[in-house]
Scaffold this active site. Structure first.
Site, PDB file in Angstrom:
ATOM      1  CB  ALA A  10      91.308  45.467  52.974  1.00 42.28           C
ATOM      2  NE  ARG A  16      78.955  43.873  45.170  1.00 42.32           N
ATOM      3  CZ  ARG A  16      79.852  43.185  44.464  1.00 42.32           C
ATOM      4  NH1 ARG A  16      79.454  42.223  43.645  1.00 42.32           N
ATOM      5  NH2 ARG A  16      81.143  43.418  44.590  1.00 42.32           N
ATOM      6  NE  ARG A 333      76.286  42.475  84.783  1.00 42.81           N
ATOM      7  CZ  ARG A 333      76.029  43.470  85.640  1.00 42.81           C
ATOM      8  NH1 ARG A 333      75.212  43.264  86.659  1.00 42.81           N
ATOM      9  NH2 ARG A 333      76.561  44.650  85.474  1.00 42.81           N
TER      10      ARG A 333
END
Ligand code: UD1
Ligand code: CA
Length: 455
Positions: A10, A16, A333
């Site tokens: 990793a 890309r 919320r």
């Protein structure tokens, strides 16, 4: 059974992807790609997992925490060099090591388990996990001899025309005899089209040393796909979405249109819950049994208990208790907690507020920084005025109070239980039990005055 180790690669930047975010941190169904890989390795009961980090090392470590060990690859010299960084931790260990890339998020624990078994049954030094790609472009190809025995892996950029025509690809997952892996790694070089130290070269090295090298061909290419750009990322999301939806339908969730139902990897859903199409459920949301979620709903990190109905509404960090309902077009919320059998109708917003059982908030209302009791009626167009420009203030409303339509409750203020607020009032002082508060200008009717107006 031999000791099982794993290495997750990793450290790459992921050029890309054209992103400021490191590749393995891009998300597939709400979870980073590297986290998907780690989760499946954990599910495969692998004891010792090492993650090779480089670009974005700190962020990757913050995200994955203590679930894995870390080694740092300072310079990204290739996948072989990346595995080499685990040498100090692993080279002298007995047992097997599985290597997986952090950018292949769809692999399952079952596949890892099958790979181990295939490898062990053949007493191999290395087993490559391969699949048949409809379009193999970009992948390393598996080169086999006339009788089908694996000889080596050739990378896309190093492959000749004949090799490029091979559809069997290297999925980037391998199982190695641990000591043989590190012995072979010391022999790789970077004499290739990309000037990198390829892990794939280990295969040819082991083979030439007379070791047993095998390949386990998995049936499902989709599961093995690697994500190198945004197009592949979108496809990985689609495939993962289909897998997640299939799982929940098997568990007893109904989906009217699974193609357009988006459920993140860590969401939990109860039985007999129905999801219409165009529903998005994200993060660590938990939804109970017998709920109905209609099209256009978006639910993030929320807890929804049983028999809740959500119609075209948005919920973030909110909680709805049994039998409550909301919508269409309302918004909960953070820290909104909606009690049992509460009705929140259309065009309402609730933030940092608790609403007690059986209370009704039918239409066009804002409730922020408030505690409401049970059996309250909140009329149409009520505003809990919670902000004075600098600070937020709290409003309390007791059980069975009545808040008339188009009232403003200017915080801080207490409305006692059984109090009654007349419509159109702007309340700035607290109201006692059984009192009626009316705070609006008195009406004056001017006889025939309308005739003098230009209307
Ligand atoms: C690699 C394989 C290819 C295989 C494909 C499967 C090699 C040389 N090629 O190609 O045969 O078909 O995966 O998806 O291994 N990484 C590091 N450090 C580095 C370079 C890469 O940690 O120095 C990590 C990346 O972050 C990534 C993984 O290794 O997670 C694979 O690297 P990537 O550059 O994506 O390799 P591919 O070109 O896809
Ligand atoms: Ca890759």
């Amino acid at each position: 059974m031999a000791k099982r180790n794993a290495i997750i690669l990793a450290a790459g930047k992921g050029t890309r992807m054209r992103s400021k975010l490191y590749k393995v941190l891009h998300q597939v169904c709400g979870k980073t790609m590297v986290d998907h890989v780690l989760t499946q390795l954990e599910n495969a009961k692998i004891e010792n997992i090492i993650t090779v980090v480089g670009f974005g090392a700190k962020t990757v470590e913050e995200q994955l925490g203590h679930r894995t060990h870390y080694v740092l690859q300072k310079q990204q010299l290739g996948t072989g060099d990346a595995v080499m960084q685990a040498k100090d931790l692993l080279a002298n260990e007995d047992g097997e090591t599985i290597v997986v890339s952090g950018d292949t998020p769809l692999f399952t624990a079952e596949t890892f388990e099958k790979l181990f078994q295939y490898h062990e049954q053949r007493h191999a030094a290395a087993t490559i996990l391969t699949s048949i790609a409809p379009d193999p472009t970009g992948y390393g190809r598996i080169v086999r001899n006339e009788v089908g025995i694996v000889e080596r892996i050739v990378e896309q950029k190093d492959a000749n025309v004949k090799e490029q025509a091979i559809h069997e690809i290297n999925t980037g997952v391998y199982c190695f005899d641990n000591k043989k892996l590190f012995a072979a790694l010391s022999k790789i070089n970077n004499d290739n089209a990309q000037g990198e130290y390829y892990l794939t070269d280990v295969i040819g090295i082991l083979k030439n040393a007379g070791e047993i090298v095998t390949a386990y061909k998995m049936a499902d290419f989709d599961e093995s796909m690697g994500v190198n750009d945004r197009i592949a990322l979108a496809r990985a999301n689609k495939l993962m979405q289909a897998r997640i939806n299939r799982h929940w339908m098997q568990e007893g969730v109904s989906m009217i249109d699974p193609e357009t139902t988006y459920i993140d990897a860590d969401v939990q859903l109860g039985k007999d819950t129905v999801l219409e199409g165009n529903v998005v459920i994200k993060g660590h949301t938990v939804i109970g049994n017998d709920c109905y979620i209609s099209a256009g709903s978006r639910i993030i990190d929320s807890t929804i208990h049983d028999a809740v109905k959500i119609t075209s509404s948005t919920l973030e960090d909110a909680e709805m208790h049994n039998g409550s309902d909301i919508g269409p077009n309302s918004h909960l919320r953070p820290a909104a907690e909606i009690g049992e059998n509460v009705h929140i109708g259309n065009f309402c917003e609730v933030k940092k507020a608790y609403i007690g059982a059986n209370t009704k908030v039918g239409h066009l209302t804002y409730i922020g920084n408030a505690t409401l009791g049970k059996n309250i009626n909140v009329g149409c167009g009520v505003v809990f005025v919670n902000y004075d420009g600098t600070n937020k203030h709290h409003t309390n409303v007791g059980d069975h109070a009545f808040i008339g339509s188009n009232s403003n409750l200017v915080a801080p203020v207490n409305i006692a239980q059984d109090a009654f607020i007349a419509a159109g009032s702007t309340i700035t002082d607290s109201v006692e039990q059984y009192d009626m508060a009316i705070a609006r200008a008195r009406q004056v009717n001017k006889k025939d005055y309308a005739k003098k107006l230009p209307w």
